[in-house]
Design an enzyme around this catalytic site. Structure first.
Site, PDB file in Angstrom:
ATOM      1  N   ASP A  53       0.835  -1.196   0.000  1.00 42.47           N
ATOM      2  CA  ASP A  53       0.000   0.000   0.000  1.00 42.47           C
ATOM      3  C   ASP A  53       0.872   1.249   0.000  1.00 42.47           C
ATOM      4  O   ASP A  53       2.066   1.185   0.278  1.00 42.47           O
ATOM      5  CB  ASP A  53      -0.961   0.025   1.192  1.00 42.47           C
ATOM      6  CG  ASP A  53      -0.306  -0.318   2.525  1.00 42.47           C
ATOM      7  OD1 ASP A  53       0.933  -0.191   2.631  1.00 42.47           O
ATOM      8  OD2 ASP A  53      -1.019  -0.707   3.462  1.00 42.47           O
ATOM      9  N   ASN A 117      -7.628  -1.943  13.540  1.00 40.63           N
ATOM     10  CA  ASN A 117      -9.032  -2.178  13.194  1.00 40.63           C
ATOM     11  C   ASN A 117      -9.212  -3.451  12.368  1.00 40.63           C
ATOM     12  O   ASN A 117     -10.264  -3.680  11.784  1.00 40.63           O
ATOM     13  CB  ASN A 117      -9.595  -0.976  12.439  1.00 40.63           C
ATOM     14  CG  ASN A 117      -8.916  -0.744  11.095  1.00 40.63           C
ATOM     15  OD1 ASN A 117      -7.893  -1.364  10.789  1.00 40.63           O
ATOM     16  ND2 ASN A 117      -9.463   0.153  10.296  1.00 40.63           N
ATOM     17  N   HIS A 119      -7.471  -4.213   9.656  1.00 43.40           N
ATOM     18  CA  HIS A 119      -7.204  -4.084   8.222  1.00 43.40           C
ATOM     19  C   HIS A 119      -6.014  -4.947   7.812  1.00 43.40           C
ATOM     20  O   HIS A 119      -5.138  -5.257   8.615  1.00 43.40           O
ATOM     21  CB  HIS A 119      -7.023  -2.626   7.797  1.00 43.40           C
ATOM     22  CG  HIS A 119      -5.793  -1.940   8.271  1.00 43.40           C
ATOM     23  ND1 HIS A 119      -5.769  -0.621   8.648  1.00 43.40           N
ATOM     24  CD2 HIS A 119      -4.488  -2.348   8.408  1.00 43.40           C
ATOM     25  CE1 HIS A 119      -4.548  -0.264   8.984  1.00 43.40           C
ATOM     26  NE2 HIS A 119      -3.751  -1.300   8.856  1.00 43.40           N
ATOM     27  N   GLU A 124      -9.886  -1.804   4.330  1.00 46.42           N
ATOM     28  CA  GLU A 124     -10.534  -1.377   5.556  1.00 46.42           C
ATOM     29  C   GLU A 124     -11.810  -2.166   5.840  1.00 46.42           C
ATOM     30  O   GLU A 124     -12.434  -2.707   4.920  1.00 46.42           O
ATOM     31  CB  GLU A 124     -10.864   0.117   5.465  1.00 46.42           C
ATOM     32  CG  GLU A 124      -9.665   1.018   5.220  1.00 46.42           C
ATOM     33  CD  GLU A 124      -8.791   1.197   6.450  1.00 46.42           C
ATOM     34  OE1 GLU A 124      -8.739   0.310   7.315  1.00 46.42           O
ATOM     35  OE2 GLU A 124      -8.137   2.248   6.548  1.00 46.42           O
TER      36      GLU A 124
END
Length: 235
Positions: A53, A117, A119, A124
């Site tokens: 990413d 979270n 991810h 996401e």
């Protein structure tokens, strides 16, 4: 240990095919793995490396840019063929270009982390597809993902963290023959628990790791603790 595992996979791929292709995540949890790889017996000249990413619009030379982060920790130290996402390019065109590079041949290894979270890369919660046909796509970053960058001391404040990124999608990540996942810290315990809870869940992208036949998770004691224990221990 995770670094030794990754090095072995790369050596085996080169021995079998004369080349190896690997994806790398950029996060504090990956520091030890990258340090081990810098001095490992890996035929780096036969390795093609990608990252999972990158922020859109960040200066490629900024220390927070993931390509630069990986370069300072690994790519600048070994003779690897590093293929980086260009954060200054048009996002749609860059996503297509990078997807084409990834699909040139099989991926032997993905070295990944898990976000607070849940991810995986920057896929996401609720904004990813288990059967995504796109290899790289633009994503709006979850606020928890952006706050994690502040908590990791990458940015001084939330306002400084970019709001969008390009990410390699979950099916493309899991197309790697071997997946090595490293997660550290009590702040990751809840996400780890969600990833390991049986069943693939839209709320926890990392739960997709359950679909892979050769995925290994390396945790420190804090990340491996139950969320309640981790929360108490972090006070």
């Amino acid at each position: 240990m995770a670094g030794r595992h990754a090095a072995r996979v790369l050596r085996d791929a080169v021995a079998a095919r004369g080349t190896a292709r690997v994806l790398f995540a950029s996060a504090p949890s990956q520091e030890q793995l990258l340090e081990e790889l810098r001095t490992a017996d890996v035929p780096w000249a036969q390795v093609e490396a990608f990252h999972v990413d990158e922020y859109i619009g960040i200066d490629p030379q900024a220390p927070q840019a993931f390509g630069r982060w990986l370069a300072t920790r690994l790519f600048d130290h070994v003779p690897v063929d590093a293929r980086l996402i260009d954060p200054s390019a048009d996002p749609s065109a860059e996503a297509a270009r990078y997807a084409d590079l990834l699909r040139v041949g099989p991926l032997d290894l993905a070295c990944l982390g898990i976000g607070v979270n849940g991810h995986l890369a920057f896929n996401e919660p609720y904004h990813w597809l288990v059967d995504d046909t796109v290899a790289v796509r633009e994503i709006v970053l979850d606020e928890l993902s952006r706050q994690q960058q502040v908590d990791d001391d990458c940015f001084a404040s939330l306002d400084e963290v970019p709001t969008s990124a390009l990410t390699v999608t979950v099916p493309q990540l899991l197309s790697a023959a071997t997946v090595v996942v490293t997660a550290t810290g009590a702040h990751k315990a809840a996400a780890i628990a969600g990833a390991l809870d049986p069943g693939v869940k839209a709320s926890v992208p990392a739960s997709a790791l359950q679909m892979h036949d050769d995925a290994t998770l390396y945790l420190d004691p804090a990340a491996a603790s139950t969320p309640a224990t981790a929360e108490a221990g972090s006070r």
